[in-house]
Design a protein around this motif. Structure first.
Motif, PDB file in Angstrom:
ATOM      1  N   ARG A 194      -2.485   0.361  -6.723  1.00 49.41           N
ATOM      2  CA  ARG A 194      -2.379   1.757  -7.190  1.00 49.41           C
ATOM      3  C   ARG A 194      -3.612   2.140  -8.007  1.00 49.41           C
ATOM      4  O   ARG A 194      -4.085   3.269  -7.920  1.00 49.41           O
ATOM      5  CB  ARG A 194      -1.123   1.951  -8.017  1.00 49.41           C
ATOM      6  CG  ARG A 194      -0.954   3.405  -8.402  1.00 49.41           C
ATOM      7  CD  ARG A 194       0.364   3.678  -8.998  1.00 49.41           C
ATOM      8  NE  ARG A 194       0.536   5.115  -9.133  1.00 49.41           N
ATOM      9  CZ  ARG A 194       1.490   5.650  -9.825  1.00 49.41           C
ATOM     10  NH1 ARG A 194       2.407   4.905 -10.406  1.00 49.41           N
ATOM     11  NH2 ARG A 194       1.593   6.966  -9.908  1.00 49.41           N
ATOM     12  N   THR A 195      -4.138   1.233  -8.788  1.00 49.78           N
ATOM     13  CA  THR A 195      -5.298   1.567  -9.609  1.00 49.78           C
ATOM     14  C   THR A 195      -6.568   1.689  -8.758  1.00 49.78           C
ATOM     15  O   THR A 195      -7.527   2.297  -9.193  1.00 49.78           O
ATOM     16  CB  THR A 195      -5.516   0.529 -10.725  1.00 49.78           C
ATOM     17  OG1 THR A 195      -5.694  -0.758 -10.148  1.00 49.78           O
ATOM     18  CG2 THR A 195      -4.359   0.527 -11.701  1.00 49.78           C
ATOM     19  N   THR A 221       0.754  -2.613  -8.470  1.00 49.70           N
ATOM     20  CA  THR A 221       0.050  -1.877  -9.522  1.00 49.70           C
ATOM     21  C   THR A 221      -1.459  -2.024  -9.395  1.00 49.70           C
ATOM     22  O   THR A 221      -2.198  -1.081  -9.684  1.00 49.70           O
ATOM     23  CB  THR A 221       0.529  -2.310 -10.924  1.00 49.70           C
ATOM     24  OG1 THR A 221       0.426  -3.729 -11.056  1.00 49.70           O
ATOM     25  CG2 THR A 221       1.969  -1.875 -11.155  1.00 49.70           C
ATOM     26  N   ARG A 241      -6.685   3.287  -5.809  1.00 49.70           N
ATOM     27  CA  ARG A 241      -6.710   4.503  -5.012  1.00 49.70           C
ATOM     28  C   ARG A 241      -7.454   5.620  -5.690  1.00 49.70           C
ATOM     29  O   ARG A 241      -7.680   5.831  -6.735  1.00 49.70           O
ATOM     30  CB  ARG A 241      -5.362   5.075  -4.635  1.00 49.70           C
ATOM     31  CG  ARG A 241      -4.189   4.277  -4.732  1.00 49.70           C
ATOM     32  CD  ARG A 241      -2.954   4.993  -4.226  1.00 49.70           C
ATOM     33  NE  ARG A 241      -2.256   5.616  -5.332  1.00 49.70           N
ATOM     34  CZ  ARG A 241      -1.879   6.875  -5.360  1.00 49.70           C
ATOM     35  NH1 ARG A 241      -2.129   7.668  -4.381  1.00 49.70           N
ATOM     36  NH2 ARG A 241      -1.225   7.359  -6.376  1.00 49.70           N
ATOM     37  N   GLU A 301       0.814  -1.216   0.000  1.00 54.53           N
ATOM     38  CA  GLU A 301       0.000   0.000   0.000  1.00 54.53           C
ATOM     39  C   GLU A 301       0.846   1.264   0.000  1.00 54.53           C
ATOM     40  O   GLU A 301       0.554   2.202  -0.738  1.00 54.53           O
ATOM     41  CB  GLU A 301      -0.948  -0.004   1.198  1.00 54.53           C
ATOM     42  CG  GLU A 301      -2.054  -1.022   1.065  1.00 54.53           C
ATOM     43  CD  GLU A 301      -2.928  -1.131   2.309  1.00 54.53           C
ATOM     44  OE1 GLU A 301      -2.667  -0.428   3.317  1.00 54.53           O
ATOM     45  OE2 GLU A 301      -3.883  -1.935   2.268  1.00 54.53           O
ATOM     46  N   MET A 314       0.149   1.142 -16.329  1.00 55.99           N
ATOM     47  CA  MET A 314       0.284   0.174 -15.237  1.00 55.99           C
ATOM     48  C   MET A 314       0.987  -1.091 -15.717  1.00 55.99           C
ATOM     49  O   MET A 314       1.800  -1.657 -14.994  1.00 55.99           O
ATOM     50  CB  MET A 314      -1.084  -0.177 -14.638  1.00 55.99           C
ATOM     51  CG  MET A 314      -1.622   0.880 -13.694  1.00 55.99           C
ATOM     52  SD  MET A 314      -0.515   1.179 -12.306  1.00 55.99           S
ATOM     53  CE  MET A 314      -0.132   2.882 -12.588  1.00 55.99           C
ATOM     54  N   ALA A 363       2.522   1.669  -3.402  1.00 56.57           N
ATOM     55  CA  ALA A 363       1.542   2.096  -4.403  1.00 56.57           C
ATOM     56  C   ALA A 363       1.140   3.553  -4.184  1.00 56.57           C
ATOM     57  O   ALA A 363       0.928   4.298  -5.142  1.00 56.57           O
ATOM     58  CB  ALA A 363       0.308   1.195  -4.347  1.00 56.57           C
ATOM     59  N   TYR A 364       1.066   3.958  -2.922  1.00 51.45           N
ATOM     60  CA  TYR A 364       0.634   5.316  -2.592  1.00 51.45           C
ATOM     61  C   TYR A 364       1.700   6.357  -2.912  1.00 51.45           C
ATOM     62  O   TYR A 364       1.411   7.389  -3.508  1.00 51.45           O
ATOM     63  CB  TYR A 364       0.257   5.383  -1.105  1.00 51.45           C
ATOM     64  CG  TYR A 364      -0.138   6.763  -0.638  1.00 51.45           C
ATOM     65  CD1 TYR A 364      -1.307   7.358  -1.095  1.00 51.45           C
ATOM     66  CD2 TYR A 364       0.655   7.461   0.262  1.00 51.45           C
ATOM     67  CE1 TYR A 364      -1.669   8.626  -0.676  1.00 51.45           C
ATOM     68  CE2 TYR A 364       0.293   8.725   0.683  1.00 51.45           C
ATOM     69  CZ  TYR A 364      -0.864   9.306   0.216  1.00 51.45           C
ATOM     70  OH  TYR A 364      -1.213  10.554   0.635  1.00 51.45           O
TER      71      TYR A 364
END
Length: 175
Positions: free
Chosen positions: A172-173, A169, A175, A121, A135, A124-125
């Protein structure tokens, strides 16, 4: 016990890190004063240059003291909230890509999966800031960087690298 002066939360401190007593690191002149100050609650990571300097130490080539710096990063991830959340992602990603086998071994020490989830997390953040690719391309870049530093790399570790890149990844998508 480490007490967060910002919110009063209490965090237990380990008595050993990387198979060595914490005193080994606290007495070691090679260990950064910032890292020692974090452990002894004389420094609290915030959104500043000192935090950036401290967290960047996790990629040191010194196998002797890297576990302590990894703990500093892991602890910072655990206490991250607000602006501090912007800081640990890049060093966490740098550590995972530079030392993939060590990264997975460290993740495996927590059989709850919580550490892995927190690292995925935070990466990704705030760790993928310089990845301006799609991505799919970002995922492949992560796989390539980790594979490059994974020698020798077993099939199992290669699969874990691909899984980690997918997890980062994918999160990330979301968020």
């Amino acid at each position: 016990m480490w007490i967060d002066k910002h919110n009063g939360r209490r965090y237990p401190l380990p008595s050993s890190i990387g198979g060595k007593p914490v005193s080994f690191y606290l007495k070691n002149p090679k260990v950064s004063l910032l890292a020692k100050a974090l452990y002894t609650a004389h420094f609290r990571p915030t959104d500043n240059d000192s935090t950036t300097q401290l967290l960047a130490l996790v990629t040191t080539n010194s196998q002797e003291i890297r576990p302590f710096y990894r703990w500093c990063l892991d602890f910072t991830i655990a206490i991250s909230d607000g602006a501090l959340g912007e800081y640990p992602g890049k060093p966490a990603l740098a550590y995972a890509t530079k030392f993939p086998q060590e990264f997975f071994a460290y993740m495996d020490k927590d059989n709850t999966g919580g550490r892995y989830k927190s690292w995925v997390e935070i990466i990704a953040y705030s760790g993928l800031g310089s990845y301006n690719e799609t991505m799919a391309a970002t995922r492949q870049t992560l796989v390539d960087k980790m594979a490059e530093n994974c020698t020798p790399c077993s099939d199992k570790t290669s699969r874990r690298i691909r899984g980690f890149a997918n997890d980062v990844t994918r999160f990330r998508t979301k968020r």
